[in-house]
Design an enzyme around this catalytic site. Structure first.
Site, PDB file in Angstrom:
ATOM      1  N   ASP A  79       0.834  -1.209   0.000  1.00  0.00           N
ATOM      2  CA  ASP A  79       0.000   0.000   0.000  1.00  0.00           C
ATOM      3  C   ASP A  79       0.870   1.262   0.000  1.00  0.00           C
ATOM      4  O   ASP A  79       2.078   1.214   0.301  1.00  0.00           O
ATOM      5  CB  ASP A  79      -0.883  -0.031   1.255  1.00  0.00           C
ATOM      6  CG  ASP A  79      -2.176   0.755   1.104  1.00  0.00           C
ATOM      7  OD1 ASP A  79      -2.308   1.508   0.126  1.00  0.00           O
ATOM      8  OD2 ASP A  79      -3.044   0.609   1.976  1.00  0.00           O
ATOM      9  N   ASP A  82     -10.606   2.028  -3.377  1.00  0.00           N
ATOM     10  CA  ASP A  82     -11.136   1.830  -2.029  1.00  0.00           C
ATOM     11  C   ASP A  82     -12.651   1.864  -2.043  1.00  0.00           C
ATOM     12  O   ASP A  82     -13.287   1.564  -1.037  1.00  0.00           O
ATOM     13  CB  ASP A  82     -10.614   2.925  -1.087  1.00  0.00           C
ATOM     14  CG  ASP A  82      -9.279   2.523  -0.472  1.00  0.00           C
ATOM     15  OD1 ASP A  82      -8.863   1.369  -0.665  1.00  0.00           O
ATOM     16  OD2 ASP A  82      -8.660   3.364   0.198  1.00  0.00           O
TER      17      ASP A  82
HETATM   18  C1  DGJ Z   1      -5.801   1.950   1.973  1.00  0.00           C
HETATM   19  C2  DGJ Z   1      -6.192   0.699   1.218  1.00  0.00           C
HETATM   20  O1  DGJ Z   1      -6.648   1.013  -0.042  1.00  0.00           O
HETATM   21  C3  DGJ Z   1      -7.209  -0.064   2.032  1.00  0.00           C
HETATM   22  O2  DGJ Z   1      -7.665  -1.174   1.317  1.00  0.00           O
HETATM   23  C4  DGJ Z   1      -6.577  -0.475   3.317  1.00  0.00           C
HETATM   24  O3  DGJ Z   1      -5.533  -1.350   3.061  1.00  0.00           O
HETATM   25  C5  DGJ Z   1      -6.075   0.755   4.063  1.00  0.00           C
HETATM   26  N1  DGJ Z   1      -5.245   1.578   3.232  1.00  0.00           N
HETATM   27  C6  DGJ Z   1      -5.322   0.374   5.285  1.00  0.00           C
HETATM   28  O4  DGJ Z   1      -4.760   1.437   5.909  1.00  0.00           O
END
Ligand code: DGJ
Length: 729
Positions: free
Chosen positions: A478, A548
C-alpha cells in the site's frame, strides 16, 4: 522485414503487416514523422512530405527557404530553432543556453528488444517477437548523443518508444524536459480521451473535442495518481467501441507524468507523454546516460474495444511478470472493512473460518498488525508484529490458516513512516523533507526518501525478514499519501529536483529485489486503492487494488474506465458490506458478487456474520466464479453498455477460441414499464451455435451478436444477470 531502411529516400518503415510507422530523415538529418496507422505498402519512393514556406516560420536551411522546423512533423522536436510548439525535450548547457541542435548520426536495426536499465518496460520472451530501431542523433557542440528507441511487436499492434541521452562531451548539461515519445499528426479533427478521478472515484472516462492550443493531463503528486492515469488517446470523431481509429499512449511509469496534445494553426496535432517536466531537472555529467521511461503506443482501427484488447494482451503477457502472470488468482477475504484496526487473533480466525467454509482460498491480514498501530496515527516503519493483537505472531496465525488449506497474505506500507515511530525517531532525516521547512503530514505520515540507497537497503532487509517470518503467499503493498516538501538530505542542491525520479528508481529497485527474492508471492499494489494503477507497478506486481470504493454501483464506472487499458486479471474487486462504507448505498449481495466476479474476486466484510441465505448465495457465486474465472482472466473483453451513458452496464469475456463466453449485465436504477431489451453480444463466431446458461435453446453467433440476447424485464433497482455462453457441436 518488419523494419525497413530505404537508404535512398532516408525512410524507416516499421510494420507488422497490420500497422505502419514511418519516419523520414529530412535533409538527411531531421527525423520527421510521416505516418502511424493502418499498414501502408512499402514503396521505393515516397514524396509525402511537401514543404511550403509560411510567414513567420524561420528556416534553418538558407538554401531551402521553404523548409522550417515550425511546420515539419517531427519525431522528437526541440525548442529554439524555429519550432514554436511544445518541445519533446529541453537541455540546458553549461553556458546557460537551452539551444541544441541534434542531428542524425547513425542508426541500428535489430531483432528483439532490450530491457531498460533500472526501469520497468514491456519485454519479449524471444527475439522473434519484436524488432527494434534506434536512431542516434548528436549535438556536436555539447557532445551529447540522443537515442530514439522504437520497438514494433510482430503479433500485437504495439510500438514502444523511449529515449536515452548519452553524455560523451566534457561539460555537464542539465535535462529540463525529456518526454518518452512525441508524434506530430497531420490532422486535428480528433477527440481526445483520458481517465480522471480522485480517491475512491478513479479512472472515469472523459472525452472531448480537441481545441487549438495545448490540452494536458499530468501528475505532480509523486505518484501516477488517482487524479489522472498516465494514458491518453486520440480518436477519430466517429469512434465507438467497435469502429474508428484510435491512437493510445500509455506510460510505463508510476511517478510524475505529463501527457499533452497541442493543436497548432496548421491543424497539426502533437501528442506526447513522459516524465512531468514541472519541478524536474536531471544533471547529466560526462560519461553518464539518462534513460526515459517507456511509452506504449497502440493503434487500433477497431475502435476503443480494439485498443483495449491490445493493451490487455500486452500488459498481461509482456509487462506483468512472475509465476502468477498466467494463473488465475486465489479468491481472497481481506479483514480491512470487516474490522479496520480493531481486531485480535480470535476475530480474524472467525472470519477465516467462515470464509474457508464458503470456499475462499486466501486470508489477507490488512493494516494494524504491527507496532502500536491501533489507528492511523503511528507505527509505519516499525514492521514488528503487535503481540497484544497477535500473541502467536504472524507465524501462529498463518499456521492456523494454512491448516485450513488456505493461503495467508499480509498488508504492508513500506514507503511510509509515521512521525510517531521508532524508525522516525532513529532516522528523522530519512523522509523527504526540506531543511528548515515544515514536514506536512498526510494521513499522519511522511514519505521515506527512496532516492537514498541506505533507505532502500533497509527496506529490502526489513521486508525480507517479515516475508520470511511466516508462510506468506500474498502481499498487499500500500501507499497512502502523495509527496510534499520534496527534497532529499542526501542530494546536493543542484540535484534536488531529481528527487522524485530517483525515488521511483529506488522503489523499482526495491521491488526488483523483493520479487527476485520471493518469487512465489502474489503481489498486489495499492495506493489508497487505485492511486498508482499503472503499467510501471504492474511490471512488479501483477494486480492492483482497483479502488477503495467497494460500492457495486460506483465500481461499475471504475472497472469500466480501468478496462480501457488494464485487463480484468490486474484488478482486485471485493464484495463488501451494506450499507456501503464509502457511499452508504445498499445493493443486493448478488449484484455485489457479480461486479466483483468481473475481475479478481475477493471479499471484504464480516463474512461470519452473514445470514445463512447469504452464505448459501456466496458459496454458489464462488462455485460459479470457478467456472468462469479463466474467461475473466484470459479472455478477450468486449464492453457492451457503458455506465457513463445510462443505467445499464454490460461487458463480456470471450475465450481465445471463441468457444465460451461470460456476459455480465447490470441495471442500476429500474425504469417503470420498461421496453423489451436485447443485449447485442460481440466476439463470438458468427456461424457457430451457442447455448446460453445451459438452456435447451441454441443460438447462432450472429443471432446473439446482431439480434441480441433477450433480457428479462427488470423491475428492481440494482439488478444483475450473468450468462454463461457455450459453443455446441
Ligand atoms: C488503503 C487501502 O486502499 C485499504 O484497502 C486499506 O488497506 C487501508 N489503506 C489500510 O490502511
Amino acid at each position: 522485414m518488419p523494419i525497413e531502411w530505404n537508404e535512398k529516400e532516408k525512410v524507416f518503415h516499421l510494420s507488422n503487416g497490420r500497422v505502419s510507422y514511418i519516419i523520414q530523415l529530412v535533409l538527411g538529418k531531421y527525423p520527421a514523422h510521416l505516418y502511424w496507422g493502418r499498414q501502408v505498402k512499402t514503396r521505393q519512393s515516397s514524396s509525402i512530405l511537401a514543404f511550403k514556406g509560411r510567414a513567420f516560420s524561420p528556416t534553418t536551411e538558407p538554401k531551402d527557404p521553404k523548409f522550417s522546423l515550425d511546420t515539419l512533423p517531427q519525431e522528437y522536436p526541440a525548442y529554439g530553432n524555429g519550432d514554436f510548439r511544445s518541445p519533446a525535450y529541453q537541455l540546458r548547457s553549461a553556458d546557460g543556453s537551452t539551444i541544441t541542435e541534434f542531428v542524425y548520426n547513425s542508426h541500428e536495426i535489430f531483432q528483439g528488444k532490450r530491457p531498460l536499465k533500472g526501469l520497468p518496460a514491456a519485454y519479449i520472451e524471444d527475439d522473434s517477437e519484436a524488432d527494434t530501431l534506434i536512431i542516434t542523433l548528436v549535438d556536436s557542440l555539447l557532445g551529447v548523443g540522443m537515442n530514439l528507441h522504437y520497438t514494433i511487436y510482430r503479433d500485437l499492434d504495439v510500438i514502444t518508444r523511449s529515449v536515452s541521452f548519452e553524455h560523451l562531451g566534457s561539460r555537464e548539461v542539465e535535462l529540463h524536459k525529456c518526454m518518452s515519445m512525441s508524434v506530430d499528426f497531420h490532422q486535428a479533427d480528433w477527440d481526445w480521451l483520458h481517465l480522471h478521478g480522485t480517491w475512491s472515484r478513479e479512472r472515469h472516462i472523459e472525452r472531448s473535442s480537441l481545441h487549438h492550443g495545448i490540452q494536458t493531463i499530468s501528475s505532480a503528486r509523486g505518484a501516477s495518481s488517482h487524479q489522472h492515469n498516465p494514458f491518453i488517446a486520440l480518436l477519430s470523431r466517429n469512434t465507438d467501441e467497435e469502429y474508428g481509429d484510435v491512437y493510445g499512449v500509455s506510460l510505463v511509469y508510476s511517478g510524475n507524468f505529463q501527457a499533452a496534445i497541442e493543436v497548432d494553426s496548421f491543424q497539426t496535432t502533437r501528442l506526447s507523454i513522459g516524465i512531468n517536466p514541472f519541478d524536474f531537472t536531471w544533471l547529466l555529467k560526462p560519461g553518464e546516460t539518462f534513460q526515459t521511461p517507456e511509452a506504449i503506443m497502440v493503434y487500433s482501427s477497431d475502435g476503443l474495444g480494439g485498443m483495449s484488447r491490445t493493451y490487455h494482451k500486452l500488459l498481461r503477457t509482456r509487462v506483468c511478470r512472475g509465476v502468477y502472470r498466467d494463473k488465475t488468482r486465489p479468491i481472497l477475504i481481506n479483514n480491512w472493512e470487516a474490522t479496520y484496526f480493531d481486531f485480535n487473533e480470535k476475530k480474524l480466525k472467525k472470519i477465516a473460518d467462515a470464509g474457508n467454509e464458503l470456499g475462499i482460498e486466501l486470508f489477507v491480514l490488512d493494516d494494524g498488525w504491527f507496532g502500536r498501530r491501533d489507528n492511523d496515527k503511528s507505527s509505519l516503519g516499525d514492521w514488528v508484529v503487535n503481540r497484544k493483537k497477535l500473541p502467536n505472531g504472524l507465524a501462529g496465525l498463518a499456521d492456523y490458516i494454512g491448516k485450513k488449506r488456505m493461503q495467508f497474505g499480509l498488508w504492508v506500507e513500506p514507503e511510509m513512516v509515521s512521525p510517531d515511530s521508532e524508525l522516525y525517531r532513529r532516522h528523522p532525516d530519512w523522509c523527504l523533507h526540506v531543511p528548515g521547512r515544515r514536514r506536512t503530514p498526510s494521513r499522519n505520515q511522511l514519505v521515506l526518501d527512496l532516492s537514498r540507497k541506505e533507505v532502500c537497503d533497509y527496506l529490502i532487509d526489513t521486508l525480507s525478514k517479515v516475508f520470511k517470518s511466516a508462510p506468506i503467499s500474498y502481499v498487499k503493498w500500500d501507499m497512502n499519501r502523495n509527496m510534499t516538501e520534496i527534497g532529499s538530505a542526501a542530494l546536493p542542491p543542484e540535484r534536488q529536483r531529481e528527487t522524485v525520479h530517483r525515488y521511483m528508481l529506488g522503489l523499482y529497485w526495491i521491488l526488483e529485489k523483493l520479487t527476485e527474492r520471493f518469487p512465489t508471492i502474489l503481489y498486489e499494489s495499492c495506493s489508497g486503492g487505485g492511486g498508482r494503477f499503472d503499467p510501471g507497478m504492474l511490471y512488479y506486481m501483477p494486480q492492483t487494488w482497483t479502488s477503495d470504493d467497494t460500492d457495486a454501483v460506483e465500481r461499475l464506472k471504475i472497472q469500466y474506465g480501468t478496462s480501457l487499458i488494464y485487463p480484468a486479471i490486474t484488478m482486485g474487486a471485493h464484495v463488501s458490506d451494506v450499507p456501503n462504507h464509502q457511499v452508504g448505498r445498499t445493493t443486493p449481495l448478488l449484484m455485489r458478487c457479480h461486479v466483483a466476479m468481473a475481475a479478481n474476486l475477493g471479499f471484504e466484510l464480516n463474512i461470519d456474520k452473514l445470514s445463512e441465505d447469504d452464505k448459501t448465495l456466496v458459496a454458489a457465486q464462488i462455485q460459479q466464479y470457478h467456472q468462469i474465472k479463466d474467461l475473466v482472466c484470459f479472455g478477450d473483453q468486449f464492453r457492451l453498455l457503458s455506465p457513463f451513458a445510462g443505467m445499464d452496464t454490460a461487458w463480456m469475456y470471450v475465450s481465445p477460441k471463441q468457444e465460451r463466453a461470460v456476459v455480465f449485465y447490470y441495471k442500476t436504477l429500474a425504469t417503470p414499464n420498461p421496453p423489451f431489451f436485447r443485449l447485442k453480444l460481440r466476439g463470438l463466431k458468427r456461424e457457430a451455435m451457442y447455448k446460453v446458461n445451459n438452456d435447451d435453446k441454441v443460438f447462432f453467433g450472429d443471432e446473439l451478436m446482431q439480434i441480441g440476447l433477450t433480457l428479462p424485464l427488470i423491475k428492481k433497482d440494482y439488478s444483475s444477470h450473468l450468462y454463461q455462453i457455450e459453443k455446441v457441436n
